[in-house]
Design an enzyme around this catalytic site. Structure first.
Site, PDB file in Angstrom:
ATOM      1  N   ARG A   1       0.853  -1.185   0.000  1.00  0.00           N
ATOM      2  CA  ARG A   1       0.000   0.000   0.000  1.00  0.00           C
ATOM      3  C   ARG A   1       0.894   1.241   0.000  1.00  0.00           C
ATOM      4  O   ARG A   1       2.110   1.115   0.118  1.00  0.00           O
ATOM      5  CB  ARG A   1      -0.954  -0.010   1.206  1.00  0.00           C
ATOM      6  CG  ARG A   1      -0.242  -0.502   2.451  1.00  0.00           C
ATOM      7  CD  ARG A   1      -0.542   0.199   3.696  1.00  0.00           C
ATOM      8  NE  ARG A   1      -0.429   1.610   3.605  1.00  0.00           N
ATOM      9  CZ  ARG A   1       0.710   2.286   3.781  1.00  0.00           C
ATOM     10  NH1 ARG A   1       1.837   1.670   4.025  1.00  0.00           N
ATOM     11  NH2 ARG A   1       0.717   3.602   3.697  1.00  0.00           N
ATOM     12  N   GLY A   2       0.261   2.417  -0.109  1.00  0.00           N
ATOM     13  CA  GLY A   2       1.038   3.644  -0.261  1.00  0.00           C
ATOM     14  C   GLY A   2       1.192   3.917  -1.751  1.00  0.00           C
ATOM     15  O   GLY A   2       1.500   3.001  -2.523  1.00  0.00           O
ATOM     16  N   ALA A   3       0.962   5.172  -2.153  1.00  0.00           N
ATOM     17  CA  ALA A   3       0.848   5.482  -3.584  1.00  0.00           C
ATOM     18  C   ALA A   3       2.055   5.026  -4.413  1.00  0.00           C
ATOM     19  O   ALA A   3       1.897   4.299  -5.405  1.00  0.00           O
ATOM     20  CB  ALA A   3       0.589   6.980  -3.742  1.00  0.00           C
TER      21      ALA A   3
ATOM     22  N   ARG B   1      -6.836  -0.162  -7.454  1.00  0.00           N
ATOM     23  CA  ARG B   1      -6.979   0.924  -6.460  1.00  0.00           C
ATOM     24  C   ARG B   1      -7.025   2.229  -7.255  1.00  0.00           C
ATOM     25  O   ARG B   1      -6.032   2.631  -7.866  1.00  0.00           O
ATOM     26  CB  ARG B   1      -5.827   0.940  -5.448  1.00  0.00           C
ATOM     27  CG  ARG B   1      -5.888  -0.221  -4.475  1.00  0.00           C
ATOM     28  CD  ARG B   1      -5.174   0.082  -3.177  1.00  0.00           C
ATOM     29  NE  ARG B   1      -5.945   0.912  -2.268  1.00  0.00           N
ATOM     30  CZ  ARG B   1      -5.440   1.472  -1.170  1.00  0.00           C
ATOM     31  NH1 ARG B   1      -4.157   1.308  -0.881  1.00  0.00           N
ATOM     32  NH2 ARG B   1      -6.191   2.202  -0.371  1.00  0.00           N
TER      33      ARG B   1
ATOM     34  N   GLN C   1      -2.819   2.371   9.925  1.00  0.00           N
ATOM     35  CA  GLN C   1      -1.471   2.460   9.344  1.00  0.00           C
ATOM     36  C   GLN C   1      -0.524   3.249  10.259  1.00  0.00           C
ATOM     37  O   GLN C   1       0.684   3.009  10.260  1.00  0.00           O
ATOM     38  CB  GLN C   1      -1.527   3.143   7.973  1.00  0.00           C
ATOM     39  CG  GLN C   1      -2.151   2.316   6.862  1.00  0.00           C
ATOM     40  CD  GLN C   1      -3.629   2.575   6.705  1.00  0.00           C
ATOM     41  OE1 GLN C   1      -4.329   2.916   7.666  1.00  0.00           O
ATOM     42  NE2 GLN C   1      -4.139   2.411   5.501  1.00  0.00           N
TER      43      GLN C   1
ATOM     44  N   ASP D   1      -1.856  10.993  -2.401  1.00  0.00           N
ATOM     45  CA  ASP D   1      -2.120   9.924  -3.375  1.00  0.00           C
ATOM     46  C   ASP D   1      -2.336  10.461  -4.777  1.00  0.00           C
ATOM     47  O   ASP D   1      -2.168   9.750  -5.768  1.00  0.00           O
ATOM     48  CB  ASP D   1      -3.323   9.089  -2.932  1.00  0.00           C
ATOM     49  CG  ASP D   1      -2.916   8.142  -1.825  1.00  0.00           C
ATOM     50  OD1 ASP D   1      -2.813   8.607  -0.676  1.00  0.00           O
ATOM     51  OD2 ASP D   1      -2.640   6.968  -2.119  1.00  0.00           O
TER      52      ASP D   1
ATOM     53  N   ASN E   1      -5.626  12.322  -0.112  1.00  0.00           N
ATOM     54  CA  ASN E   1      -4.767  11.538   0.796  1.00  0.00           C
ATOM     55  C   ASN E   1      -5.686  10.785   1.763  1.00  0.00           C
ATOM     56  O   ASN E   1      -6.911  10.961   1.754  1.00  0.00           O
ATOM     57  CB  ASN E   1      -3.788  12.449   1.542  1.00  0.00           C
ATOM     58  CG  ASN E   1      -2.692  11.649   2.246  1.00  0.00           C
ATOM     59  OD1 ASN E   1      -2.084  10.764   1.638  1.00  0.00           O
ATOM     60  ND2 ASN E   1      -2.446  11.928   3.510  1.00  0.00           N
ATOM     61  N   LYS E   2      -5.075   9.968   2.588  1.00  0.00           N
ATOM     62  CA  LYS E   2      -5.834   9.127   3.515  1.00  0.00           C
ATOM     63  C   LYS E   2      -6.898   9.928   4.258  1.00  0.00           C
ATOM     64  O   LYS E   2      -6.639  11.052   4.721  1.00  0.00           O
ATOM     65  CB  LYS E   2      -4.847   8.489   4.503  1.00  0.00           C
ATOM     66  CG  LYS E   2      -5.447   7.612   5.576  1.00  0.00           C
ATOM     67  CD  LYS E   2      -6.295   6.492   5.025  1.00  0.00           C
ATOM     68  CE  LYS E   2      -5.565   5.604   4.056  1.00  0.00           C
ATOM     69  NZ  LYS E   2      -6.473   4.719   3.270  1.00  0.00           N
TER      70      LYS E   2
HETATM   71  O1  MRU Z   1      -4.713   3.211   1.833  1.00  0.00           O
HETATM   72  P1  MRU Z   1      -3.233   3.433   1.875  1.00  0.00           P
HETATM   73  O2  MRU Z   1      -2.580   2.888   3.103  1.00  0.00           O
HETATM   74  O3  MRU Z   1      -2.556   2.972   0.591  1.00  0.00           O
HETATM   75  O4  MRU Z   1      -3.075   5.025   1.927  1.00  0.00           O
HETATM   76  C1  MRU Z   1      -1.792   5.583   1.865  1.00  0.00           C
HETATM   77  C2  MRU Z   1      -1.799   7.049   2.029  1.00  0.00           C
HETATM   78  O5  MRU Z   1      -2.830   7.684   2.068  1.00  0.00           O
HETATM   79  C3  MRU Z   1      -0.470   7.736   2.040  1.00  0.00           C
HETATM   80  O6  MRU Z   1      -0.524   8.894   2.820  1.00  0.00           O
HETATM   81  C4  MRU Z   1      -0.130   8.127   0.592  1.00  0.00           C
HETATM   82  O7  MRU Z   1      -0.128   7.005  -0.242  1.00  0.00           O
HETATM   83  C5  MRU Z   1       1.154   8.831   0.465  1.00  0.00           C
HETATM   84  S1  MRU Z   1       2.506   7.839   1.041  1.00  0.00           S
HETATM   85  C6  MRU Z   1       3.766   7.814   0.129  1.00  0.00           C
END
Ligand code: MRU
Length: 352
Positions: free
Chosen positions: A57-59, A99, A200, A241, A251-252
């Site tokens: 996970r993470g962009a 995603r 997270q 993201d 973002n999250k």
């Molecule tokens: O749902 P996730 O855990 O993939 O969400 C991740 C985030 O929202 C991060 O803040 C985002 O990807 C930037 S991290 C490099």
């Protein structure tokens, strides 16, 4: 503050073993912090499953993982350029849908499709994915260097979700800034939002910061605004993201509330992200797809059911923060400050 016990070193978030006929390894983040389990991924179906379940996970990390997923999905295509490209397009579409919010995934897949349209071979595709992987490692390094002076000695920095080694192929985005400042000798402390529903912050960010020796305390997401209002936070640093042409960004979920609290109390709010997270096709946040996830994630905690049967829940995984609430974007090419429309345009055209 209790002295944190340093966690054991983690295996790589993403690794490819062998040549184009090799396989992908992903550290299963759903089992952290308690178990370090490495998934062996041999098919695109397994790659998609790992992305959807947030094992990876993470962009930036899902962009790299999806690229390798494309290699896995097309390497047994029938001979011939046309047949190969048909399979590439089909598998690319399935990966892109896995995603929808993080543009890094779509950008990585689109870049691979363009590369193989010019040279329709598995070897060309594999080289492109390896390049995307290596560039992400470098971008993280540069983000850290560009942002580290924003972190002042004695500061309390608040962060949200996880933006470190577990969210990228390198050191991270917002956390790379913190790692770089810490290694430069700046001493500060971090408040990590737990980041409900999937935690997270508690499970991943606290683990990564403790491994670096950075003092970290977890707070419930709802505590952040009150702490900001009482002057107990000097800087808020988050990832992104997808960033639109006008600086609005996804973002999250929970990020927007943090930005509002920072604006109300004049606390600097910065976003760290590589150039691959900017999406000029989105004029503003209104054009961004926001992933809606299963209600079960809200109605359970660590597998335990919290609610009586029949209760509904809404689970938007991301929210949109308007660019006007952002003090600056820390990118691999430098720190961008308002006005964002011309500044983002100039940065992206210099990159091409
Ligand atoms: O749902 P996730 O855990 O993939 O969400 C991740 C985030 O929202 C991060 O803040 C985002 O990807 C930037 S991290 C490099």
């Amino acid at each position: 503050m209790p002295t944190p016990v340093p966690p054991p070193a983690l295996p790589p978030t993403i690794a490819w073993r062998g040549g184009a006929d090799g396989h992908l390894e992903l550290l299963d983040q759903t089992r952290l912090p308690h178990e370090q389990h490495v998934l062996e991924i041999h098919s695109v179906e397994q790659a998609i499953d790992a992305i959807v379940r947030l094992c990876v996970r993470g962009a930036p990390a899902i962009g790299v993982a999806a690229g390798y997923g494309l290699v896995l999905g097309v390497r047994n295509a029938s001979p011939g350029a046309a047949a190969f490209l048909d399979v590439v397009r089909d598998v690319a579409g399935r990966l892109t849908a896995s995603r929808p919010t993080a543009v890094n995934l779509k950008a990585a897949i689109d870049r691979c499709v363009v590369a193989v349209a010019a040279e329709p071979t598995l070897e060309r595709l594999f080289r492109e994915v390896q390049a995307i992987h290596a560039e992400d490692v470098e971008s993280c390094q540069s983000i850290g260097q560009h942002g580290r002076d924003l972190v002042k000695a004695g500061a309390t920095v608040l962060t949200h979700c996880n933006t470190g080694r577990l969210a990228t192929a390198g050191e991270g985005t917002a956390l790379a800034v913190l790692f770089a400042a810490w290694r430069a000798g700046v001493r500060f402390r971090v408040l990590a939002n737990e980041t409900r529903p999937l935690l997270q912050g508690t499970r991943l960010t606290a683990l990564e910061l403790a491994a670096e020796g950075i003092p970290v305390e977890v707070i419930v997401d709802g505590a952040a605004a009150g702490l900001i209002a009482r002057g107990q936070v000097n800087l808020v640093l988050v990832g992104a993201d997808r960033i639109a042409a006008n600086g609005d960004f996804a973002n999250k979920v929970g990020t927007y509330g943090l930005a509002l609290a920072c604006a109300a109390h004049r606390v600097p709010f910065y976003v760290a992200a590589p150039v691959s997270t900017f999406d000029l096709e989105a004029a503003s946040g209104d054009a961004m797809p926001l992933e809606q996830r299963d209600a079960t994630e809200v109605l359970t905690l660590g597998g335990q059911v919290l609610a009586r049967p029949g209760l509904g829940a809404r689970n938007p995984a991301f929210d949109i923060t308007p660019g006007r609430l952002v003090r600056g974007f820390i990118t691999d090419l430098g720190v961008l400050e308002p006005p964002f429309v011309p500044v983002i345009k100039t940065m992206l055209s210099a990159r091409r």
